[in-house]
Design a protein around this motif. Structure first.
Motif, mmCIF file in Angstrom:
data_model
loop_
_atom_site.group_PDB
_atom_site.id
_atom_site.type_symbol
_atom_site.label_atom_id
_atom_site.label_comp_id
_atom_site.label_asym_id
_atom_site.label_seq_id
_atom_site.Cartn_x
_atom_site.Cartn_y
_atom_site.Cartn_z
ATOM 1 N N ASN A 119 -8.849 -1.791 -12.398
ATOM 2 C CA ASN A 119 -8.012 -2.538 -11.454
ATOM 3 C C ASN A 119 -7.913 -1.835 -10.112
ATOM 4 O O ASN A 119 -7.875 -2.482 -9.050
ATOM 5 C CB ASN A 119 -6.605 -2.720 -12.037
ATOM 6 C CG ASN A 119 -6.564 -3.736 -13.163
ATOM 7 O OD1 ASN A 119 -7.481 -4.530 -13.329
ATOM 8 N ND2 ASN A 119 -5.501 -3.700 -13.952
ATOM 9 N N HIS A 120 -7.892 -0.502 -10.151
ATOM 10 C CA HIS A 120 -7.741 0.260 -8.901
ATOM 11 C C HIS A 120 -8.989 0.162 -8.031
ATOM 12 O O HIS A 120 -8.893 0.273 -6.802
ATOM 13 C CB HIS A 120 -7.423 1.726 -9.214
ATOM 14 C CG HIS A 120 -6.911 2.486 -8.038
ATOM 15 N ND1 HIS A 120 -5.736 2.150 -7.393
ATOM 16 C CD2 HIS A 120 -7.417 3.556 -7.357
ATOM 17 C CE1 HIS A 120 -5.534 2.981 -6.387
ATOM 18 N NE2 HIS A 120 -6.550 3.843 -6.334
ATOM 19 N N TYR A 122 -10.719 -2.597 -7.591
ATOM 20 C CA TYR A 122 -10.524 -3.841 -6.846
ATOM 21 C C TYR A 122 -9.408 -3.697 -5.811
ATOM 22 O O TYR A 122 -9.526 -4.182 -4.684
ATOM 23 C CB TYR A 122 -10.207 -4.987 -7.807
ATOM 24 C CG TYR A 122 -11.398 -5.445 -8.607
ATOM 25 C CD1 TYR A 122 -12.246 -6.452 -8.126
ATOM 26 C CD2 TYR A 122 -11.708 -4.876 -9.832
ATOM 27 C CE1 TYR A 122 -13.351 -6.873 -8.847
ATOM 28 C CE2 TYR A 122 -12.818 -5.297 -10.564
ATOM 29 C CZ TYR A 122 -13.635 -6.288 -10.067
ATOM 30 O OH TYR A 122 -14.738 -6.692 -10.789
ATOM 31 N N TYR A 123 -8.330 -3.019 -6.202
ATOM 32 C CA TYR A 123 -7.208 -2.840 -5.275
ATOM 33 C C TYR A 123 -7.631 -2.016 -4.061
ATOM 34 O O TYR A 123 -7.311 -2.363 -2.921
ATOM 35 C CB TYR A 123 -6.042 -2.164 -6.003
ATOM 36 C CG TYR A 123 -4.880 -1.841 -5.092
ATOM 37 C CD1 TYR A 123 -4.024 -2.854 -4.652
ATOM 38 C CD2 TYR A 123 -4.650 -0.537 -4.657
ATOM 39 C CE1 TYR A 123 -2.961 -2.566 -3.809
ATOM 40 C CE2 TYR A 123 -3.595 -0.241 -3.806
ATOM 41 C CZ TYR A 123 -2.746 -1.262 -3.385
ATOM 42 O OH TYR A 123 -1.704 -0.970 -2.546
ATOM 43 N N SER A 124 -8.360 -0.928 -4.300
ATOM 44 C CA SER A 124 -8.788 -0.062 -3.199
ATOM 45 C C SER A 124 -9.696 -0.807 -2.231
ATOM 46 O O SER A 124 -9.628 -0.619 -1.016
ATOM 47 C CB SER A 124 -9.512 1.179 -3.743
ATOM 48 O OG SER A 124 -8.666 1.947 -4.559
ATOM 49 N N THR A 126 -9.943 -4.262 -1.788
ATOM 50 C CA THR A 126 -9.412 -5.471 -1.154
ATOM 51 C C THR A 126 -8.143 -5.231 -0.344
ATOM 52 O O THR A 126 -7.785 -6.075 0.483
ATOM 53 C CB THR A 126 -9.131 -6.548 -2.216
ATOM 54 O OG1 THR A 126 -8.213 -6.025 -3.196
ATOM 55 C CG2 THR A 126 -10.417 -6.956 -2.924
ATOM 56 N N SER A 127 -7.456 -4.114 -0.561
ATOM 57 C CA SER A 127 -6.220 -3.852 0.185
ATOM 58 C C SER A 127 -6.476 -3.029 1.441
ATOM 59 O O SER A 127 -5.538 -2.725 2.187
ATOM 60 C CB SER A 127 -5.204 -3.119 -0.701
ATOM 61 O OG SER A 127 -5.674 -1.816 -1.040
ATOM 62 N N ASN A 137 -7.280 5.468 -0.536
ATOM 63 C CA ASN A 137 -6.610 4.704 -1.581
ATOM 64 C C ASN A 137 -7.192 5.057 -2.953
ATOM 65 O O ASN A 137 -6.465 5.291 -3.924
ATOM 66 C CB ASN A 137 -6.778 3.208 -1.287
ATOM 67 C CG ASN A 137 -5.797 2.347 -2.039
ATOM 68 O OD1 ASN A 137 -5.416 2.657 -3.170
ATOM 69 N ND2 ASN A 137 -5.408 1.239 -1.436
ATOM 70 N N HIS A 161 3.165 1.343 -5.656
ATOM 71 C CA HIS A 161 4.002 0.776 -6.721
ATOM 72 C C HIS A 161 5.436 1.308 -6.626
ATOM 73 O O HIS A 161 5.703 2.342 -6.010
ATOM 74 C CB HIS A 161 3.399 1.111 -8.099
ATOM 75 C CG HIS A 161 3.295 2.577 -8.380
ATOM 76 N ND1 HIS A 161 4.381 3.375 -8.696
ATOM 77 C CD2 HIS A 161 2.223 3.419 -8.371
ATOM 78 C CE1 HIS A 161 3.990 4.616 -8.886
ATOM 79 N NE2 HIS A 161 2.683 4.680 -8.686
#
Length: 233
Positions: A119-120, A122-124, A126-127, A137, A161
């Motif tokens: 998940n991280h 994708y988060y890194s 796209t954010s 990130n 978070h």
């Protein structure tokens, strides 16, 4: 890129360019392996022909999102076209390495983190918009896995978070442990960080993969077609 048979012995390769704002196929090139000296070179040739076709029609390319094929990386770099990598392809390769590492006796704690690391990725990607943001990130994950949520990097100084108390104290990596050393080497080696910088933060290739799945209905990989037959299909 879609090859007509598994492995590196394909006879045909089709290269598709999709415009991601409209989900329209702009061009599709069918390349035969004996034209380019082997199936490994079909992908680069397909892209070259497609870009030539766009240029001849006055269409400028802002950026391209593909997988991390080495020939394509160099080809687009030489053309000075901005190149981003599809996140799913990157995550898939990294996850395989982590799953293999998690089988080691001294790294079994990693099994609790495989989904979170995925998940991280994708988060890194796209954010963040810049390569430095993506890397900052991403590398914060090493601290996070030790239950440390503030970081030395000013670009990403604190986890996003909410503060919370963990119910499972055994899930955290211990500083100086063998498991942490091996996982950190995997997540922060030069190749991973270099690729992380170039992950696409806007569009991915999943829509194009769906188009390729549709093509399979008309040109299945277990059936041999002549060139014209394959082109029509």
């Amino acid at each position: 890129m879609r090859a007509d048979s598994p492995g590196h012995a394909a006879k045909f390769g089709s290269y598709s360019l999709m415009h991601m704002d409209s989900n329209k196929i702009l061009d599709l090139q069918l390349v035969q392996s004996n034209e380019v000296g082997g199936s490994y070179h079909m992908e680069k040739e397909g892209l070259r022909r497609s870009l030539d076709h766009l240029q001849s029609n006055g269409l400028a390319v802002d950026y391209i999102v593909t997988d991390r094929h080495p020939q394509i990386q160099k080809f687009l770099r030489d053309l000075q076209i901005t190149h981003f990598y599809d996140v799913w392809h990157f995550e898939k390769g990294l996850s395989k390495k982590l799953q293999k590492l998690a089988k080691n006796k001294d790294c079994q704690i990693l099994n609790k983190w495989l989904h979170a690391i995925k998940n991280h990725v994708y988060y890194s990607a796209t954010s963040s918009t810049s390569g430095r943001e993506k890397v900052a990130n991403w590398t914060s994950m090493i601290n996070h896995m030790q239950d440390v949520h503030t970081h030395d990097n000013p670009i990403y100084p604190k986890c996003a978070h909410a503060d919370r108390v963990s119910k499972d104290k055994n899930k955290w990596f211990q500083p100086g442990s063998v498991a942490l050393y091996k996982v950190e080497n995997t997540l922060t080696n030069k190749r991973v960080l270099k690729d992380m910088e170039k992950l696409s933060h806007h569009y991915q290739t999943s829509t194009l993969e769906s188009f390729h799945s549709l093509v399979l209905r008309f040109a299945p990989k277990n059936v041999v077609f002549p060139y014209v037959g394959m082109l029509c299909r």
